[in-house]
Design an enzyme around this catalytic site. Structure first.
Site, PDB file in Angstrom:
ATOM      1  CG  HIS A 190      -2.097   0.901   1.046  1.00  0.00           C
ATOM      2  ND1 HIS A 190      -2.041   2.250   1.294  1.00  0.00           N
ATOM      3  CD2 HIS A 190      -3.349   0.637   0.602  1.00  0.00           C
ATOM      4  CE1 HIS A 190      -3.220   2.772   1.013  1.00  0.00           C
ATOM      5  NE2 HIS A 190      -4.032   1.829   0.595  1.00  0.00           N
ATOM      6  CG  ASP A 229      -8.524  -4.613  -2.468  1.00  0.00           C
ATOM      7  OD1 ASP A 229      -9.710  -4.436  -2.166  1.00  0.00           O
ATOM      8  OD2 ASP A 229      -7.814  -3.735  -2.994  1.00  0.00           O
TER       9      ASP A 229
HETATM   10  N1  CMC Z   1       4.082  -7.858  -4.654  1.00  0.00           N
HETATM   11  C1  CMC Z   1       5.421  -7.851  -4.821  1.00  0.00           C
HETATM   12  N2  CMC Z   1       6.188  -6.750  -4.719  1.00  0.00           N
HETATM   13  C2  CMC Z   1       5.570  -5.590  -4.449  1.00  0.00           C
HETATM   14  C3  CMC Z   1       4.176  -5.517  -4.263  1.00  0.00           C
HETATM   15  C4  CMC Z   1       3.424  -6.706  -4.377  1.00  0.00           C
HETATM   16  N3  CMC Z   1       2.084  -6.683  -4.220  1.00  0.00           N
HETATM   17  N4  CMC Z   1       3.829  -4.239  -4.011  1.00  0.00           N
HETATM   18  C5  CMC Z   1       4.960  -3.524  -4.025  1.00  0.00           C
HETATM   19  N5  CMC Z   1       6.017  -4.332  -4.299  1.00  0.00           N
HETATM   20  C6  CMC Z   1       7.444  -3.937  -4.351  1.00  0.00           C
HETATM   21  C7  CMC Z   1       7.764  -3.215  -5.639  1.00  0.00           C
HETATM   22  O1  CMC Z   1       8.176  -4.116  -6.635  1.00  0.00           O
HETATM   23  C8  CMC Z   1       8.863  -2.282  -5.189  1.00  0.00           C
HETATM   24  O2  CMC Z   1      10.045  -3.028  -5.051  1.00  0.00           O
HETATM   25  P1  CMC Z   1      11.490  -2.350  -5.419  1.00  0.00           P
HETATM   26  O3  CMC Z   1      11.680  -1.245  -4.419  1.00  0.00           O
HETATM   27  O4  CMC Z   1      12.459  -3.451  -5.298  1.00  0.00           O
HETATM   28  O5  CMC Z   1      11.339  -1.806  -6.823  1.00  0.00           O
HETATM   29  C9  CMC Z   1       8.448  -1.870  -3.784  1.00  0.00           C
HETATM   30  O6  CMC Z   1       7.654  -2.991  -3.290  1.00  0.00           O
HETATM   31  C10 CMC Z   1       7.598  -0.595  -3.711  1.00  0.00           C
HETATM   32  O7  CMC Z   1       6.497  -0.736  -4.596  1.00  0.00           O
HETATM   33  P2  CMC Z   1       5.833   0.472  -5.389  1.00  0.00           P
HETATM   34  O8  CMC Z   1       5.067  -0.088  -6.549  1.00  0.00           O
HETATM   35  O9  CMC Z   1       6.866   1.508  -5.680  1.00  0.00           O
HETATM   36  O10 CMC Z   1       4.844   1.059  -4.282  1.00  0.00           O
HETATM   37  P3  CMC Z   1       3.624   2.020  -4.525  1.00  0.00           P
HETATM   38  O11 CMC Z   1       3.358   2.710  -3.245  1.00  0.00           O
HETATM   39  O12 CMC Z   1       3.841   2.865  -5.734  1.00  0.00           O
HETATM   40  O13 CMC Z   1       2.410   1.003  -4.893  1.00  0.00           O
HETATM   41  C11 CMC Z   1       0.607  -0.523  -4.674  1.00  0.00           C
HETATM   42  C12 CMC Z   1       1.440   0.580  -4.002  1.00  0.00           C
HETATM   43  C13 CMC Z   1      -0.644  -0.806  -3.834  1.00  0.00           C
HETATM   44  C14 CMC Z   1       0.138  -0.041  -6.067  1.00  0.00           C
HETATM   45  C15 CMC Z   1       1.466  -1.805  -4.822  1.00  0.00           C
HETATM   46  O14 CMC Z   1       1.873  -2.251  -3.534  1.00  0.00           O
HETATM   47  C16 CMC Z   1       0.749  -2.935  -5.560  1.00  0.00           C
HETATM   48  O15 CMC Z   1       0.757  -2.969  -6.803  1.00  0.00           O
HETATM   49  N6  CMC Z   1       0.074  -3.881  -4.814  1.00  0.00           N
HETATM   50  C17 CMC Z   1      -0.710  -4.937  -5.434  1.00  0.00           C
HETATM   51  C18 CMC Z   1      -2.085  -4.401  -5.850  1.00  0.00           C
HETATM   52  C19 CMC Z   1      -2.985  -4.186  -4.645  1.00  0.00           C
HETATM   53  O16 CMC Z   1      -3.127  -5.030  -3.787  1.00  0.00           O
HETATM   54  N7  CMC Z   1      -3.680  -3.024  -4.667  1.00  0.00           N
HETATM   55  C20 CMC Z   1      -4.678  -2.691  -3.636  1.00  0.00           C
HETATM   56  C21 CMC Z   1      -4.273  -1.525  -2.774  1.00  0.00           C
HETATM   57  S1  CMC Z   1      -5.343  -1.382  -1.316  1.00  0.00           S
HETATM   58  C22 CMC Z   1      -6.914  -1.014  -1.940  1.00  0.00           C
HETATM   59  C23 CMC Z   1      -7.002   0.354  -2.464  1.00  0.00           C
HETATM   60  O17 CMC Z   1      -7.009   1.289  -1.668  1.00  0.00           O
HETATM   61  O18 CMC Z   1      -7.094   0.518  -3.681  1.00  0.00           O
END
Ligand code: CMC
Length: 427
Positions: free
Chosen positions: A316, A373
């Site tokens: 998140h 989720d």
């Molecule tokens: N599985 C594996 N690795 C992950 C995941 C995941 N679900 N989420 C983040 N990472 C890693 C990512 O690869 C990155 O690694 P590195 O630093 O080595 O490049 C690091 O963690 C930071 O990730 P980010 O994408 O830069 O983080 P963000 O804050 O931009 O994204 C997020 C947040 C929710 C989009 C992301 O965690 C994600 O895609 N999660 C899966 C989808 C999900 O469950 N979404 C629902 C969110 S809660 C409901 C809502 O409010 O919508």
């Protein structure tokens, strides 16, 4: 006492600029950079708004490090266990919980407004069979704007209230119709005798004529425990401060478009799997993993930087600790396990993923915890809600948050059209 400020120095020229530090009631301080471009001729660069407060707000507070969430100052744990979704809607819209009489009036008003215009109903026929309910839902809410042109200009609280309650009331009806259209089965009209949440479940599950599924012991009515579980899920989704879809809603609001068009844009933004679409993807992923023996393999894929596979329902932007909504749902899942005969195979796979991820260095060092989720799908499946309706369920819950944020934006004298700038790197 001197005003708190920060000084920024351009090391090329040695020139310094001073900016005020603003403090809210809680949360990090904010540097007021509104005159930054005028002062320096430079923009700030912040893709994804990771360091930017796009507005001031009095609706929802999140402390991501502590895993804390409050609506209008009240902890989510209290709202989810002691109050109904409708009370929560009233709280978000009005800033305080309703009295018994106010709740009764609000409830009655929503029951009366749940019906949709017959011409709007005809719109569903234009969608192909198998249309995803999110597509139908978003388009129908845009169409709804043309039925209520008067909401384009709102200048008093009574008008805001009518606009809000109308949309809140119709959203479950439109979502249920979108689902039934996707199956090609007749619509079930709202029933004025039923509560908000029971009405939605009935419009989803009833057979034509309003009768419920016929089981070996006669008609299998919707159980109170099912209504309570879904009501809690709605409450947990009701608002989440400046997330992606709310930012879209505020952005569309800033152009002066109709409020329902702004909400329709929010629905479109929510559909993506990084946001609300994740709940549908979680169950699809659990089904794909198939058994606990395969979990390690998929965890390894999620950790592989050369593989774009991500564990859905993990991570998140704001929570760097357990998502408090996920904690509530995990408890609810355990409580309902027997009563609702939750899918034990999916629960076992989900449990194994959680167990491994919570101690794996990759997930621990990146603060990747299960989010809301991760848990909704298993409960929704037990309520006989199909996967393609998981995100529409999120929409129904979040509608009140979007409307409340839309109204706050409209009433805030600091609001301006959303118009960021860019770092141009082209030809
Ligand atoms: N599985 C594996 N690795 C992950 C995941 C995941 N679900 N989420 C983040 N990472 C890693 C990512 O690869 C990155 O690694 P590195 O630093 O080595 O490049 C690091 O963690 C930071 O990730 P980010 O994408 O830069 O983080 P963000 O804050 O931009 O994204 C997020 C947040 C929710 C989009 C992301 O965690 C994600 O895609 N999660 C899966 C989808 C999900 O469950 N979404 C629902 C969110 S809660 C409901 C809502 O409010 O919508």
């Amino acid at each position: 006492m001197n005003k708190a400020t920060v000084t920024l120095t351009d090391n090329r020229s040695g020139q310094s600029y001073e900016y005020d530090i603003m403090d809210g009631t809680r949360g990090p301080s904010v540097v007021d950079l509104r005159s930054f471009f005028a002062d320096t001729g430079m923009f700030t660069y912040d893709p994804g708004y990771t360091s930017t407060a796009s507005c001031s707000s009095q609706i929802t507070f999140i402390d991501g490090a502590k895993g804390e969430l409050r609506y209008r100052g009240i902890p989510i744990e209290k709202l989810a266990t002691e109050h109904s979704y409708l009370e929560t809607c009233y709280l978000l819209l009005n800033g305080e919980l309703p009295s018994k009489e106010a709740l009764q009036d609000f409830d009655l008003e929503l029951r009366h407004r749940a019906y949709i215009h017959e011409n709007l109903r005809l719109l569903f026929d234009a969608f192909p069979n198998n249309a995803h309910p999110m597509a139908t839902l978003s388009a129908t809410i845009t169409a709804l704007a043309s039925f209520h042109k008067e909401h384009l200009t709102l200048d008093n609280d009574a008008d805001y209230h009518t606009m809000a309650s109308r949309l809140l009331a119709k959203m479950p009806t439109i979502a249920a119709f979108a689902y039934r259209h996707s199956l090609g089965i007749p619509f079930i009209q709202p029933d004025i005798d039923l509560s908000f949440t029971k009405n939605f479940l009935t419009m989803m599950r009833a057979y034509p004529g309003g009768k419920m599924h016929l089981g070996p012991n006669g008609h299998e009515e919707i159980k109170e425990v099912e209504v309570r579980a879904l009501d809690t899920i709605f409450t947990l989704h009701a608002d989440h401060e400046q997330n992606a879809s709310t930012t879209v809603v505020r952005g569309v609001a800033s152009t002066g478009a109709h409020p329902y068009v702004a909400i329709s844009s929010g629905i479109a933004a929510l559909w993506g799997r990084a946001h609300g679409g994740a709940n549908e993807s979680v169950i699809a992923q659990l089904e794909m993993i198939g058994s606990v023996e395969n979990v390690e393999k998929y965890i390894a894929r999620a950790k592989d930087p050369d593989d774009d596979f991500r564990l859905m329902g993990f991570g998140h932007r704001v929570y760097k600790n357990f998502d408090p909504r996920a904690k509530i749902l995990k408890t609810l899942q355990d409580e309902l396990k027997e009563e609702l005969q939750l899918d034990s195979r999916l629960m076992e796979i989900a449990g194994k993923i959680e167990e491994i991820a919570l101690r794996d260095e990759y997930f621990v060092s990146r603060n990747l915890y299960p989010n809301i989720d991760f848990y909704t799908g298993i409960i929704l499946t037990a309520l006989q809600i199909p996967k393609n309706m998981f995100t529409p369920i999120f929409v129904i819950g979040r509608t009140v948050g979007w409307i409340t944020q839309w109204i706050e934006f409209k009433k805030d004298p600091q609001s301006k059209i959303a118009r960021p700038r860019q770092l141009y790197t082209g030809a």
